[in-house]
Design a protein around this motif. Structure first.
Motif, short mmCIF file in Angstrom:
data_model
loop_
_atom_site.label_atom_id
_atom_site.label_comp_id
_atom_site.label_asym_id
_atom_site.label_seq_id
_atom_site.Cartn_x
_atom_site.Cartn_y
_atom_site.Cartn_z
N ASP A 133 1.07 -1.23 -0.04
CA ASP A 133 0.05 0.23 -0.08
C ASP A 133 0.80 1.10 -0.12
OD1 ASP A 133 -2.47 -1.58 0.13
OD2 ASP A 133 -2.69 -1.42 2.15
N ARG A 134 1.87 1.12 0.70
CA ARG A 134 3.04 2.28 0.98
C ARG A 134 3.54 2.78 -0.60
NH1 ARG A 134 4.38 7.27 1.94
NH2 ARG A 134 6.36 7.58 2.84
N LYS A 135 3.81 1.65 -1.30
CA LYS A 135 4.56 1.82 -2.48
C LYS A 135 3.52 2.15 -3.40
CE LYS A 135 7.04 -0.51 -6.10
NZ LYS A 135 7.90 -1.39 -6.51
N GLU A 136 2.43 1.94 -3.61
CA GLU A 136 1.30 2.17 -4.45
C GLU A 136 1.15 3.64 -4.07
OE1 GLU A 136 -3.38 1.44 -5.19
OE2 GLU A 136 -2.13 -0.15 -4.71
N GLN A 137 0.89 4.14 -2.83
CA GLN A 137 0.71 5.57 -2.27
C GLN A 137 1.63 6.38 -2.97
OE1 GLN A 137 1.70 6.51 1.59
NE2 GLN A 137 0.37 8.42 1.65
N LEU A 138 3.13 5.77 -3.06
CA LEU A 138 4.28 6.74 -3.40
C LEU A 138 4.25 6.95 -5.04
CD1 LEU A 138 7.06 5.25 -1.40
CD2 LEU A 138 6.18 7.51 -0.93
N CYS A 139 3.78 5.88 -5.61
CA CYS A 139 3.67 5.86 -7.04
C CYS A 139 2.56 6.88 -7.55
CB CYS A 139 3.52 4.58 -7.64
SG CYS A 139 4.85 3.23 -7.67
N LYS A 140 1.46 6.84 -6.81
CA LYS A 140 0.55 7.60 -7.16
C LYS A 140 0.57 9.20 -6.90
CE LYS A 140 -3.40 4.27 -7.11
NZ LYS A 140 -4.55 3.74 -6.12
N GLN A 141 1.62 9.40 -5.97
CA GLN A 141 1.99 10.90 -5.48
C GLN A 141 2.79 11.44 -6.76
OE1 GLN A 141 4.66 11.31 -2.42
NE2 GLN A 141 4.28 13.41 -2.15
N PHE A 142 3.75 10.54 -7.09
CA PHE A 142 4.63 10.91 -8.26
C PHE A 142 3.79 11.05 -9.65
CE2 PHE A 142 8.24 9.90 -5.83
CZ PHE A 142 9.35 10.96 -6.05
N LEU A 143 2.91 10.43 -9.81
CA LEU A 143 2.07 10.54 -11.03
C LEU A 143 1.27 11.71 -11.07
CD1 LEU A 143 0.86 6.95 -11.85
CD2 LEU A 143 2.40 8.09 -12.99
N ARG A 144 0.60 12.01 -9.72
CA ARG A 144 0.09 13.31 -9.77
C ARG A 144 0.98 14.73 -10.09
NH1 ARG A 144 -2.22 10.82 -5.36
NH2 ARG A 144 -0.97 11.49 -3.97
N ILE A 145 2.12 14.56 -9.66
CA ILE A 145 3.00 15.50 -9.89
C ILE A 145 3.41 15.38 -11.35
CG2 ILE A 145 5.59 16.14 -9.47
CD1 ILE A 145 5.14 15.25 -6.46
#
Length: 287
Positions: A201-213
């Motif tokens: 879940d943490r890795k997915e959260q990080l990936c989605k944060q970078f995609l938003r940026i």
């Protein structure tokens, strides 16, 4: 040569190359083209997004995940100009907040440079309006940068997460120093190794944060988007495998309990366990 050269990242070394026609592209901190190098080091430039007729073609000559201070200083030292693009001129960096810090006065807002094109401009809170001199802000960032550099020498999940937590008390979650930590952290949560559900879940959260940026700062085709999407797919696949395995274990456990029950009537032990679990969870027990 350094002023007009492109950096070429090879497996074991980075080199510089001169490409006269590509050097004609103007710089922009949100470029509309994407460049790659073929095996023979031919430079290939593609449109990253739809480009209107008459619109200028642009590339980026610095790191798009740096804050405005860092990008402009790097461009001044290496390319001998100060960028004044829309991103550099916006205190919030197009609402990405890569340079925003938490306000120490109200604790709710974020301070941003009042005039991002002036490196000595004071910072202003977007909530309470408090002013802060650029001097202590720069000192704080230099101190945190030293800590980030130290962790990046030998990164680990524990070290990165600890410093991310500490930085989050001072910086916006999207601040470039936090991204300097979460980018390698995204890779350290390697989905080829067994990870817990919380880690996935943490890795997915990080990936989605970078995609938003990336949607804002590197829209369309970009190396960053490709890498992050690959990591997100790894996480999604691993999470799917985890769920299937968990369901399989639950099915086996249910079948085993049915065999023990014989007539199918619930035994006292299983009911007691269920009531105990419900009480522990704070749910209704039927009493």
């Amino acid at each position: 040569m350094d002023t007009n050269a492109y950096e070429i990242r090879l497996p074991e070394i980075n080199v510089q190359g001169i490409y006269p026609r590509a050097a004609l592209f103007e710089h922009n901190c949100v470029p509309n083209t994407h460049r790659t190098f073929d095996a023979d080091l031919t430079l290939v430039v593609r449109a990253a997004v739809d480009i209107e007729k008459g619109e200028h073609l642009s590339s980026i000559y610095t790191d798009n995940l740096w804050g405005t201070w860092e990008r402009r200083e790097h461009l001044l030292n290496s390319k001998h100009f100060l960028c004044e693009c829309a991103r550099c001129a916006d205190p919030s960096e197009l609402d990405t907040h890569l340079s925003s810090l938490k306000c120490t006065q109200c604790q709710d807002g974020f301070i941003q440079p009042s005039d991002p094109l002036d490196s000595d401009s004071y910072f202003t809170c977007d909530t309470c309006g408090a002013h802060v001199s650029a001097v202590p802000v720069r000192a704080t960032l230099e101190e945190l940068q030293a800590e980030v550099d130290r962790v990046e020498e030998d990164p680990s999940i524990a070290a990165c997460e600890t410093l991310v937590w500490a930085c989050s008390k001072i910086l916006h979650p999207n601040h470039y120093l936090i991204l300097d930590l979460t980018y390698p952290l995204m890779h350290l949560y390697n989905s080829s190794e067994p990870l817990s559900r919380e880690q996935l879940d943490r890795k997915e959260q990080l990936c989605k944060q970078f995609l938003r940026i990336a949607d804002v700062l590197t829209p369309g085709i970009s190396r960053l988007r490709g890498i992050v999407l690959f990591e997100l797919q790894q996480s999604t696949d691993a999470k799917g495998t985890y769920i299937v395995q968990l369901q399989g274990r639950q099915d086996k456990r249910g079948a085993h309990q049915q065999v023990q029950g014989g007539s199918g009537e619930p035994g006292g032990g299983s009911v007691g366990a269920a009531v105990g679990a419900a009480r522990a969870a704070g749910g209704p027990t039927g009493s």
